[in-house]
Write an enzyme that holds these catalytic residues in place. Structure first.
Site, PDB file in Angstrom:
ATOM      1  N   LYS A  91       1.153   7.748   4.132  1.00 30.48           N
ATOM      2  CA  LYS A  91       0.688   6.370   4.217  1.00 30.48           C
ATOM      3  C   LYS A  91       0.119   6.031   5.592  1.00 30.48           C
ATOM      4  CE  LYS A  91       4.564   5.465   1.205  1.00 30.48           C
ATOM      5  NZ  LYS A  91       5.934   4.923   1.164  1.00 30.48           N
ATOM      6  N   PRO A 138       0.820  -1.215   0.000  1.00 32.93           N
ATOM      7  CA  PRO A 138       0.000   0.000   0.000  1.00 32.93           C
ATOM      8  C   PRO A 138       0.850   1.259   0.000  1.00 32.93           C
ATOM      9  CG  PRO A 138      -0.561  -1.478   1.829  1.00 32.93           C
ATOM     10  CD  PRO A 138       0.723  -1.935   1.260  1.00 32.93           C
ATOM     11  N   GLU A 139       0.654   2.074  -0.990  1.00 32.28           N
ATOM     12  CA  GLU A 139       1.233   3.416  -0.991  1.00 32.28           C
ATOM     13  C   GLU A 139       0.083   4.395  -0.799  1.00 32.28           C
ATOM     14  OE1 GLU A 139       4.009   4.138  -4.185  1.00 32.28           O
ATOM     15  OE2 GLU A 139       4.566   2.043  -4.275  1.00 32.28           O
ATOM     16  N   ARG A 184      16.842  -0.214  -3.792  1.00 30.47           N
ATOM     17  CA  ARG A 184      15.490  -0.444  -4.293  1.00 30.47           C
ATOM     18  C   ARG A 184      15.524  -0.763  -5.774  1.00 30.47           C
ATOM     19  NH1 ARG A 184      12.473   2.443  -0.512  1.00 30.47           N
ATOM     20  NH2 ARG A 184      13.581   1.968   1.381  1.00 30.47           N
TER      21      ARG A 184
END
Length: 274
Positions: A62, A2-3, A262
């Site tokens: 978030k 979830p962003e 990342r």
DNA sequence: CACTCTACCTGTGCGC
DNA sequence: TGCGCACAGGTAGAGT
């Protein structure tokens, strides 16, 4: 994963759909995994939540922020339940009789035979009880969905670093995760390794416009997607997880590199390094 | 301040 | 088929 758009979608479901979380009284709290509670013990968390009523529901980046009144914590004073889903957290409003799932970490039983259920296989998600949501949000930049150009520029000037880690830095702007960072840079036509200090004013404007428009579009399609299956929702990614596939714009091959540990995806043709 | 690395976790999907 | 392992990523914190 979830962003911001996924969290916004959850918020809207909890707040605006029927049944709503607003007005619900917390009757019983079951902490299935104690590590989920941050800042106090699971026992204190349970005791202080029980009896309180959910009166507001909001979001910053978030983080989900629910305002509470009543119960045993500081009679008469509002306090807040703050939730971060991190990577694999899933929050749903279910019937109180719902069977626990394998990775259910927290169940907040409510009146009207409802319950708020927090599932999280990887145990990264956290919940806090605070007197003031600023205790959490003080470390965060402005919300990325609504940040204006003037504030974006002011904060942008505080840093000189690679664009990808800058976008991921919640102290700069809050709510962008790995997927939407890559998508924003693609839309802005900027290489993820570009140093922020090298952008012209018009490119900064372009980056701001890209971030906000990408997030708005993602929020819109997730809003249409009510049943809680998130990932990137209905949002069609252009570069994220498309290594080796052709760019929708120029047909060149999307490349994946590692930036700040990342996975980072971009089109070497459409995204220039300044 | 910028950066890198590690820890926290477990399900997935790869190579062999 | 099964084993081992790299990998996924949000954040905090330590170290350079």
């Amino acid at each position: 994963m979830p962003e911001l758009p996924e969290v916004e979608s959850i918020l809207r479901t909890m707040r605006d759909a029927r049944p709503s979380l607003l007005g619900r009284k917390i009757e019983l709290v079951h902490v299935a995994w104690e590590g989920i509670v941050s800042g106090c013990s699971a026992d204190v968390f349970q005791q202080q939540l029980q009896g309180a009523v959910v009166v507001t529901a909001g979001r910053h980046g978030k983080y989900l922020i629910f305002g509470l009144e009543g119960g045993e914590r500081l009679q008469g004073k509002r306090f807040y339940l703050v939730i971060h889903l991190r990577m694999t957290g899933k929050l749903s409003l279910v019937q109180a009789s719902a069977v626990l799932e394998r990775h259910t970490r927290l169940v907040v039983e409510l009146d009207k035979n409802l319950a708020l259920q927090f599932d999280d296989p990887r145990k990264f998600g956290r919940v806090w009880l605070v007197d003031d949501p600023k205790e959490i949000t003080i470390r965060l930049g402005p919300d990325a969905l609504t940040v204006g150009f003037a504030e974006f520029t002011t904060r942008y000037a505080m840093y000189r670093r690679q664009l990808k880690p800058l976008l991921l830095d919640q102290a700069f702007v809050s709510g962008i995760g790995n997927i939407y960072a890559d998508e924003s840079l693609y839309r802005a036509g900027l290489h993820p390794l570009t140093n922020s200090a090298d952008l012209s004013a018009s490119y900064i404007r372009r980056l701001h416009a890209a971030v906000v428009s990408i997030l708005r579009e993602a929020v819109d399609v997730n809003g249409a997607n009510i049943d809680g299956v998130f990932k990137a929702g209905g949002f069609r990614v252009s570069v994220y997880d498309r290594e080796g596939l052709p760019c929708y714009s120029c047909g060149n091959t999307i490349v994946k590199i590692r930036v700040a540990q990342r996975g980072t995806h971009f089109c070497p043709c459409c995204q220039v390094k300044l």
